[in-house]
Design a protein around this motif. Structure first.
Motif, PDB file in Angstrom:
ATOM      1  N   ARG A   1     -28.963   3.334  -6.769  1.00 57.65           N
ATOM      2  CA  ARG A   1     -28.287   2.834  -5.556  1.00 57.65           C
ATOM      3  C   ARG A   1     -27.911   1.367  -5.723  1.00 57.65           C
ATOM      4  O   ARG A   1     -28.073   0.585  -4.791  1.00 57.65           O
TER       5      ARG A   1
ATOM      6  N   SER B   1     -16.710  17.565  -1.374  1.00 55.46           N
ATOM      7  CA  SER B   1     -16.833  17.134   0.025  1.00 55.46           C
ATOM      8  C   SER B   1     -16.414  18.211   1.026  1.00 55.46           C
ATOM      9  O   SER B   1     -16.670  18.056   2.219  1.00 55.46           O
TER      10      SER B   1
ATOM     11  N   GLY C   1      -5.191   3.373   9.173  1.00 53.20           N
ATOM     12  CA  GLY C   1      -3.790   3.122   8.827  1.00 53.20           C
ATOM     13  C   GLY C   1      -2.869   3.388  10.008  1.00 53.20           C
ATOM     14  O   GLY C   1      -1.881   2.676  10.215  1.00 53.20           O
TER      15      GLY C   1
ATOM     16  N   VAL D   1      -8.360  -4.604   2.328  1.00 53.02           N
ATOM     17  CA  VAL D   1      -7.958  -3.207   2.564  1.00 53.02           C
ATOM     18  C   VAL D   1      -8.192  -2.360   1.312  1.00 53.02           C
ATOM     19  O   VAL D   1      -8.664  -1.219   1.406  1.00 53.02           O
ATOM     20  N   GLN D   2      -7.900  -2.919   0.136  1.00 51.22           N
ATOM     21  CA  GLN D   2      -8.104  -2.141  -1.089  1.00 51.22           C
ATOM     22  C   GLN D   2      -9.595  -1.860  -1.308  1.00 51.22           C
ATOM     23  O   GLN D   2      -9.967  -0.780  -1.752  1.00 51.22           O
TER      24      GLN D   2
ATOM     25  N   PHE E   1       0.819  -1.215   0.000  1.00 49.18           N
ATOM     26  CA  PHE E   1       0.000   0.000   0.000  1.00 49.18           C
ATOM     27  C   PHE E   1       0.853   1.265   0.000  1.00 49.18           C
ATOM     28  O   PHE E   1       0.452   2.292  -0.530  1.00 49.18           O
TER      29      PHE E   1
ATOM     30  N   ARG F   1      -7.676   3.416  -5.814  1.00 45.52           N
ATOM     31  CA  ARG F   1      -7.389   4.488  -4.846  1.00 45.52           C
ATOM     32  C   ARG F   1      -6.252   4.076  -3.928  1.00 45.52           C
ATOM     33  O   ARG F   1      -6.088   2.903  -3.611  1.00 45.52           O
TER      34      ARG F   1
ATOM     35  N   GLN G   1     -23.421   6.018   3.945  1.00 50.47           N
ATOM     36  CA  GLN G   1     -23.464   7.202   3.077  1.00 50.47           C
ATOM     37  C   GLN G   1     -24.897   7.481   2.608  1.00 50.47           C
ATOM     38  O   GLN G   1     -25.313   8.637   2.518  1.00 50.47           O
ATOM     39  N   TYR G   2     -25.637   6.420   2.325  1.00 52.27           N
ATOM     40  CA  TYR G   2     -27.041   6.610   1.915  1.00 52.27           C
ATOM     41  C   TYR G   2     -27.916   6.905   3.138  1.00 52.27           C
ATOM     42  O   TYR G   2     -28.741   7.830   3.116  1.00 52.27           O
TER      43      TYR G   2
ATOM     44  N   GLN H   1     -14.508   3.780   0.513  1.00 54.64           N
ATOM     45  CA  GLN H   1     -14.641   4.713   1.630  1.00 54.64           C
ATOM     46  C   GLN H   1     -15.103   6.080   1.150  1.00 54.64           C
ATOM     47  O   GLN H   1     -14.762   6.504   0.057  1.00 54.64           O
ATOM     48  N   GLY H   2     -15.915   6.724   1.985  1.00 49.17           N
ATOM     49  CA  GLY H   2     -16.390   8.063   1.670  1.00 49.17           C
ATOM     50  C   GLY H   2     -15.268   9.059   1.889  1.00 49.17           C
ATOM     51  O   GLY H   2     -14.133   8.710   2.175  1.00 49.17           O
ATOM     52  N   GLU H   3     -15.622  10.283   1.762  1.00 53.88           N
ATOM     53  CA  GLU H   3     -14.617  11.322   1.924  1.00 53.88           C
ATOM     54  C   GLU H   3     -14.159  11.407   3.372  1.00 53.88           C
ATOM     55  O   GLU H   3     -13.084  11.873   3.667  1.00 53.88           O
ATOM     56  N   ASP H   4     -15.000  10.949   4.259  1.00 48.05           N
ATOM     57  CA  ASP H   4     -14.637  11.000   5.668  1.00 48.05           C
ATOM     58  C   ASP H   4     -14.965   9.652   6.285  1.00 48.05           C
ATOM     59  O   ASP H   4     -15.948   9.034   5.929  1.00 48.05           O
ATOM     60  N   VAL H   5     -14.121   9.202   7.202  1.00 53.21           N
ATOM     61  CA  VAL H   5     -14.371   7.907   7.817  1.00 53.21           C
ATOM     62  C   VAL H   5     -15.324   8.091   8.981  1.00 53.21           C
ATOM     63  O   VAL H   5     -15.101   8.934   9.842  1.00 53.21           O
TER      64      VAL H   5
ATOM     65  N   HIS I   1      -9.206  17.340   4.459  1.00 49.48           N
ATOM     66  CA  HIS I   1     -10.396  18.118   4.811  1.00 49.48           C
ATOM     67  C   HIS I   1     -10.212  18.839   6.137  1.00 49.48           C
ATOM     68  O   HIS I   1      -9.763  18.221   7.104  1.00 49.48           O
TER      69      HIS I   1
ATOM     70  N   GLN J   1     -23.605  11.164  -4.354  1.00 47.77           N
ATOM     71  CA  GLN J   1     -22.440  10.291  -4.154  1.00 47.77           C
ATOM     72  C   GLN J   1     -21.501  10.366  -5.358  1.00 47.77           C
ATOM     73  O   GLN J   1     -21.899  10.793  -6.439  1.00 47.77           O
TER      74      GLN J   1
ATOM     75  N   PHE K   1      -6.025 -10.216   2.711  1.00 53.17           N
ATOM     76  CA  PHE K   1      -5.844  -8.988   3.495  1.00 53.17           C
ATOM     77  C   PHE K   1      -5.747  -7.771   2.570  1.00 53.17           C
ATOM     78  O   PHE K   1      -6.406  -6.750   2.789  1.00 53.17           O
ATOM     79  N   ILE K   2      -4.922  -7.909   1.514  1.00 50.74           N
ATOM     80  CA  ILE K   2      -4.759  -6.793   0.570  1.00 50.74           C
ATOM     81  C   ILE K   2      -6.093  -6.474  -0.122  1.00 50.74           C
ATOM     82  O   ILE K   2      -6.460  -5.304  -0.258  1.00 50.74           O
TER      83      ILE K   2
ATOM     84  N   LEU L   1     -10.493   1.017   0.720  1.00 53.61           N
ATOM     85  CA  LEU L   1     -10.049   2.273   0.089  1.00 53.61           C
ATOM     86  C   LEU L   1     -10.962   2.667  -1.065  1.00 53.61           C
ATOM     87  O   LEU L   1     -11.279   3.837  -1.244  1.00 53.61           O
ATOM     88  N   GLN L   2     -11.387   1.679  -1.835  1.00 54.59           N
ATOM     89  CA  GLN L   2     -12.230   1.989  -2.996  1.00 54.59           C
ATOM     90  C   GLN L   2     -13.589   2.521  -2.579  1.00 54.59           C
ATOM     91  O   GLN L   2     -14.145   3.381  -3.228  1.00 54.59           O
TER      92      GLN L   2
ATOM     93  N   ARG M   1      -8.743  16.996   9.210  1.00 50.67           N
ATOM     94  CA  ARG M   1      -9.172  15.674   9.639  1.00 50.67           C
ATOM     95  C   ARG M   1      -8.022  14.699   9.385  1.00 50.67           C
ATOM     96  O   ARG M   1      -7.035  15.052   8.752  1.00 50.67           O
ATOM     97  N   LYS M   2      -8.224  13.455   9.793  1.00 49.81           N
ATOM     98  CA  LYS M   2      -7.074  12.556   9.723  1.00 49.81           C
ATOM     99  C   LYS M   2      -6.738  12.148   8.295  1.00 49.81           C
ATOM    100  O   LYS M   2      -5.692  11.587   8.056  1.00 49.81           O
ATOM    101  N   ASP M   3      -7.595  12.488   7.331  1.00 51.14           N
ATOM    102  CA  ASP M   3      -7.212  12.235   5.946  1.00 51.14           C
ATOM    103  C   ASP M   3      -6.179  13.253   5.480  1.00 51.14           C
ATOM    104  O   ASP M   3      -5.636  13.144   4.389  1.00 51.14           O
TER     105      ASP M   3
ATOM    106  N   PHE N   1      -0.409   7.180   2.049  1.00 51.82           N
ATOM    107  CA  PHE N   1       0.713   7.210   3.016  1.00 51.82           C
ATOM    108  C   PHE N   1       1.762   8.238   2.620  1.00 51.82           C
ATOM    109  O   PHE N   1       2.242   9.024   3.436  1.00 51.82           O
TER     110      PHE N   1
ATOM    111  N   TYR O   1     -19.981  14.522  -3.676  1.00 54.03           N
ATOM    112  CA  TYR O   1     -18.712  13.971  -3.199  1.00 54.03           C
ATOM    113  C   TYR O   1     -17.774  13.645  -4.364  1.00 54.03           C
ATOM    114  O   TYR O   1     -18.212  13.152  -5.403  1.00 54.03           O
TER     115      TYR O   1
END
Lengths: 271, 486
Positions: free
Chosen positions: B423, A90, B19, B467-468, A18, A36, B224-225, B474-478, A220, A268, B463-464, B471-472, A215-217, A40, A116
């Motif tokens: 949706r 966003s 992370g 996690v990927q 990653f 995406r 998100q919805y 996830q919204g703009e904010d966790v 933002h 979205q 695992f990869i 990442l794909q 934020r932690k990203d 890091f 977004y």
């Protein structure tokens, strides 16, 4: 001990994978899919975090904005109630709640439309009629835009984003507007310059150079910091905006929300 | 880098799906393996204790001092309780401990709620105190209360050393959002600790992956919805609103049980067993069964330390219902300082009472397939409707959401088709999670055992991929863990 080593190896290899992927900061596969990254490398190369308390920095940066020095005759502040259309990406997560406060305080109607992961290219795409539809439907008397954060690091920004910014401004037409620039977390490849060139004097608020609590990203601003960001825009407006409107600072308790006064819509990324 | 990994950032608690946590865990794991396999238990306890306190500092800053103080006070009082033969002294120590633990919890969590209601009663202007709720305070407070009471009752002996008690109280996998660990289940594991066996270690890793899928892929994506619906209760048609309610029902389950899976998995990787916290709760056909399967560590805590001491079902039918209701009201208030949580708890209390009262009248036909489906439907409708009060920002907004389902426009088939096409991914994920939940109970442990036996490269690949996918999607904010706020 051996199986702990194995597990650690799995985690370390995945982490390395990653990390390498984030070096490219997103890999495009085909026309519509992007792998995406975890970001890091971006997080490591970012400037150290600063605190939101640095609101004075925010103001200094704003007054230093190139267009703030442009020569034009600012109109007197329009104190009538407005219908405000607030569009963007966003970043509206943090800005929109504060904008609601301003609108309630000053009696404006607000239509906030957050898309977004959107960009000038998406909003200004010749195939998208979203903005013109919103304007036709709501007939805003003022438009706020916050776009550009997703195009901070793209190459050939003039070619890729120039026509889209033109389309956005064409859709807005003669309606007064303020374009709030993206809150850079590292130097951009020209999106701020492009927007500053394309917009009319007194309509672009340069956010680059401000200090934000993120934020932690790492990108933002946190909600309090975003609120201070919008406060800075509103403080800047009376003296620097081409067509300022009444935006008195919100005071608690806020006036009650009238039916239909506030409308928040969210779209979205892939819609 | 140093700043990101080691400094406290307000409002950014450590998430097991972040992370930052995994970067730290990468440093923690080899050191832990070394102290757990090569050094004495004391060194292991000290090492994990320091890491747990650091973990809490990363999540809640200076409140780590409060956690340490709680551990010192309760450990000291429990020692006095165990040594003293005077009943008055022992009771006094329990009272002192409860006053401190509940006092701190009440101050941080309920002071504004109390003042707001007081102001409303006397008609004065309410100015909220600027209080920050220490992360996980409700969880570790309940752990410390159960420990002191168990020592008082003689169910357990107090730990000889403070570090063992502090280890139990601050054990980082369960520290900020549970499960609520009970001393009787955990303390003996410290004394007899062995590093995890190979199957346990990889089963723990499997649970962590399952937790990441539930929390960071499913819950965060469908949120998100759901957020759109709850953010604008009257802005969507009845069908969309109903989908939002069902969506939140699955979101809160995936969010919280995903976190519990990660916590239990991390503990297992370290060689500690935490009790199951969720057992497919949406398979329940009545509320009593639901509360045996949902947040088991909390419901058993409430049963053992509130319901039974109040008299349980030993003092007649009326008193049983009253005890039940009191327990659920306290359970509701534990979830948040707002009347909507009290209402949520009260409604569950009423639902439990109705189920208890109706049981004798159900008769043999309650075992028929049709009745089982009917009772499942009734139970889930009740549970899902009450989750609205959990999610909506206010009491009024909760009713608006529910009302919208009944008075909002129902789209025709074309509207449903439009929803499905707009949706599609949300719908696919919802269908998959419902199917995954409905699979036979033995399916998931069997899948876990397959994972344990899989070669290393396959584990790495899975695992990869997981996690990927995070990442794909996830919204703009966790989204933070829903249960962090408790």
């Amino acid at each position: 001990m051996r199986h702990y080593k194995e597990l650690w190896t799995i985690l370390a290899l995945a982490f390395a994978f990653f990390f390498i992927l984030s070096y490219f900061d997103g890999i495009a596969i085909g026309d519509s899919f992007e792998l995406r990254s975890a970001g890091f490398v971006r997080a490591l190369t970012d400037a150290p975090r600063k605190t939101a308390a640095a609101d004075t920095t925010v103001l200094a940066a704003a007054s230093d904005a190139p267009e703030a020095k442009a020569t034009f005759a600012p109109a007197p502040t329009d104190t009538t109630a407005q219908t405000i259309l607030f569009i963007g990406d966003s970043m509206l997560d943090g800005l929109s709640p504060r904008m609601v406060d301003y609108c309630l305080q000053n009696g404006h109607k607000l239509i906030s439309f957050r898309w977004y992961s959107s960009s000038t290219s998406k909003w200004g795409s010749p195939s998208s009629s979203l903005l013109s539809d919103l304007i036709a439907k709501h007939k805003p008397s003022y438009v706020f835009i916050c776009l550009g954060a997703n195009e901070l690091f793209i190459n050939n920004v003039d070619t890729k984003c120039g026509p889209a910014v033109d389309n956005i401004l064409a859709d807005i037409g003669s309606t007064p507007y303020i374009w709030i620039g993206p809150p850079n977390w590292k130097p951009d490849t020209g999106i701020n310059d492009l927007i500053a060139r394309k917009t009319r004097p007194g309509t672009f608020f340069l956010s680059n150079g401000m200090s934000f609590e993120r934020r932690k990203d790492g990108a933002h601003p946190t909600d309090p910091s975003a609120a201070m960001w919008l406060d800075s825009v509103m403080r800047w407006m009376p003296a620097h905006a081409a067509q300022p409107i009444r935006m008195d600072s919100p005071r608690k308790p806020l006036p009650a929300k009238a039916p239909g006064q506030i409308s928040i819509r969210i779209r979205q990324p892939n819609e | 880098m140093f700043d990101l990994l080691f400094k406290f950032h307000p409002g950014e608690p450590m998430l097991f799906s972040s992370g930052t946590f995994w970067a730290l865990f990468l440093l923690f794991l080899p050191a832990y393996a070394w102290v757990a396999t090569r050094r004495s238990r004391t060194v292991m306890v000290l090492f994990v204790l320091i890491f747990s306190f650091f973990f809490y500092y990363k999540s809640s800053g200076a409140f780590v001092v409060l956690l340490a103080a709680t551990s010192v006070i309760d450990w000291t009082l429990s020692k006095v309780i165990a040594r003293s033969s005077s009943r008055a002294m022992r009771r006094g120590c329990v009272a002192l401990s409860l006053t401190f633990s509940l006092g701190v919890l009440a101050y941080f969590k309920y002071a504004n709620f109390f003042l707001m209601n007081l102001s409303a009663m006397v008609g004065s202007n309410f100015q909220p105190l600027e209080l920050v709720l220490p992360v996980g305070i409700s969880f570790y407070t309940f752990q410390s209360i159960s420990y002191v009471i168990d020592v008082y009752k003689g169910t357990i002996q107090p730990t000889r050393r403070w570090i063992d008690y502090a280890f139990f109280l601050s054990f980082f996998p369960a520290l900020v959002a549970g499960p609520i660990v009970r001393a009787k289940d955990f303390l003996h594991q410290i004394a007899t600790h062995r590093p995890a066996s190979r199957p346990d270690l990889y089963f723990g890793f499997w649970l962590v992956l399952l937790g990441i899928v539930k929390k960071a892929i499913i819950a965060d994506y469908i949120a998100q919805y759901n957020d759109l619906i709850f953010g604008n209760p009257t802005g969507y048609n009845a069908f969309e609103t109903l989908m939002g309610i069902i969506g939140y029902t699955m979101q809160i389950y995936c969010d919280f049980s995903g976190y519990s899976d990660m916590a239990i998995g991390l503990a297992l990787i370290m060689g500690f067993r935490l009790n199951e916290n969720f057992n497919f709760p949406y398979k329940s056909r009545n509320l009593t069964d639901f509360w045996r399967r949902w947040h088991i560590s909390l419901s058993t805590w409430l049963r053992d330390y509130i319901y039974i001491p109040l008299g349980g079902n030993r003092k007649g039918t009326r008193r049983t219902y009253a005890n039940n209701m009191a327990t659920m009201l306290i359970g509701g208030l534990w979830h948040g300082a707002a009347w909507k949580f009290v209402f949520w708890g009260g409604m569950h209390g009423a639902g439990l009472a109705i189920h208890k009262a109706s049981k004798p009248y159900l008769g043999p036909w309650s075992d028929t397939r049709a009745f089982r489906i009917f009772s499942w439907l009734i139970t889930m409708t009740f549970v899902a409707c009450l989750w609205v009060f959990f999610r909506a920002d206010t009491w009024e907004a909760s009713w608006l959401v529910i009302r919208q389902v009944f008075v909002g426009d129902w789209p025709g088939f074309a509207g449903v088709q439009a929803f499905a096409s707009a949706r599609m991914l949300w719908l696919i994920i919802m269908i998959l999670i419902i199917i995954a939940h409905a699979l036979p109970t033995g399916f998931w442990p069997a899948a876990g055992r397959l994972f344990v036996r899989a070669p290393l490269w396959a584990k790495l690949l899975i695992f990869i991929l997981v996690v990927q996918t995070v990442l794909q999607l996830q919204g703009e904010d966790v989204a933070p863990f829903i249960y962090f706020q408790f």
